[in-house]
Design an enzyme around this catalytic site. Structure first.
Site, short mmCIF file in Angstrom:
data_model
loop_
_atom_site.label_atom_id
_atom_site.label_comp_id
_atom_site.label_asym_id
_atom_site.label_seq_id
_atom_site.Cartn_x
_atom_site.Cartn_y
_atom_site.Cartn_z
N GLU A 215 -42.77 -5.19 20.88
CA GLU A 215 -42.78 -4.59 19.53
C GLU A 215 -42.92 -3.07 19.62
O GLU A 215 -42.29 -2.33 18.85
CB GLU A 215 -43.92 -5.19 18.71
CG GLU A 215 -43.68 -6.64 18.35
CD GLU A 215 -44.82 -7.28 17.58
OE1 GLU A 215 -44.59 -8.28 16.88
OE2 GLU A 215 -45.97 -6.79 17.70
N ASP B 235 -43.36 -4.23 14.80
CA ASP B 235 -43.43 -5.54 14.17
C ASP B 235 -42.63 -5.56 12.87
O ASP B 235 -41.90 -6.51 12.57
CB ASP B 235 -44.89 -5.91 13.90
CG ASP B 235 -45.04 -7.24 13.19
OD1 ASP B 235 -44.74 -8.28 13.79
OD2 ASP B 235 -45.45 -7.24 12.00
#
Length: 247
Positions: free
Chosen positions: A136, A64
């Site tokens: 991610e 992320d």
């Protein structure tokens, strides 16, 4: 052995061939395919292995940040006429669950994600949250295995297109958190505070409940499959209460 690989799922020759097919189709390289295998391991699968296998949540956390940094860097260098507020709005859309799951599905992530029997029976590999989290995690695994330049190259293979789609109004996503924050900052100089107030369900299928505090007022709880979506739901409830959004 690196600590985060101590509980990586077993990598059979068949599984390695599957993952090699994935990387070859995208032009990616890996030295240690255990990392990629871990990136595709959902909590539901790890739970069925009774503590012997880890899941991709730690990689998701790292990915992320890498995704956010590369996206911000691209926006900063490519759209010199935009200001910070516009950067924030664009970034929030293109790195959202909606956007990432769309990209992950186009790259056939659903063929490689490892889920438990319950999730598999519900076609969990196709769920937006699971796809976005895997995206991610894969970014993080690439960063750890090959370095930031390889991770950047992968992110830039899809982020510019998502930005173009958003600017052409072909990728829509209502960012209630940013809308609420901008409204408050303009009128009161304050920022909303999000508080996790509940978490129910099994580890692989949890529902999060979040309240948002605006000074002395509290709105919520908003619910979602992860904290981000629950915060968005709480922000929307606050905006409706303030008469800014329609119910």
């Amino acid at each position: 052995m690196l600590s985060y690989l101590e509980k990586a799922p077993a990598l059979t020759e068949e599984r390695k061939r599957e993952l090699f097919s994935f990387t070859e189709s995208l032009g990616l390289s890996f030295d240690d395919y255990r990392l990629l295998n871990l990136a595709f391991t959902h909590t539901s699968y790890a739970n069925e292995c009774k503590g012997k296998v880890d899941n991709n949540e730690r990689l998701e956390f790292l990915g992320d940040s890498v995704l956010g940094m590369v996206t911000a860097e691209y926006l900063f260098s490519s759209f010199t006429w935009f200001h910070e507020g516009e950067f924030s709005k664009i970034k929030s859309v293109v790195v959202s669950e909606e956007s990432l799951s769309e990209v992950a599905l186009s790259l056939h992530f659903d063929r490689y994600i490892l889920v438990g029997r319950g999730e598999k029976s519900q076609n969990g590999m196709m769920k937006k949250a699971i796809l976005a989290d895997a995206m991610e995690a894969v970014i993080a695994s690439l960063y750890l295995d090959q370095g930031i330049e390889s991770a950047r190259k992968f992110v830039l293979s899809f982020i510019p297109q998502q930005i173009e789609k958003m600017l052409a109004n072909r990728l829509s996503y209502k960012d209630y958190k940013t809308e609420l924050q901008e409204y408050l900052q303009k009128r009161r100089g304050k920022v909303p505070r999000y508080i996790l107030v509940g978490q129910t369900g099994p580890d692989h299928d949890q529902i999060f409940s979040v309240n948002v505090e605006l000074g002395t007022k509290t709105f919520g709880p908003g619910e979602g499959r992860n904290k981000k979506s629950a915060e968005q739901a709480a922000a929307r409830m606050a905006l409706i209460a303030l008469g800014i959004e329609k119910a």
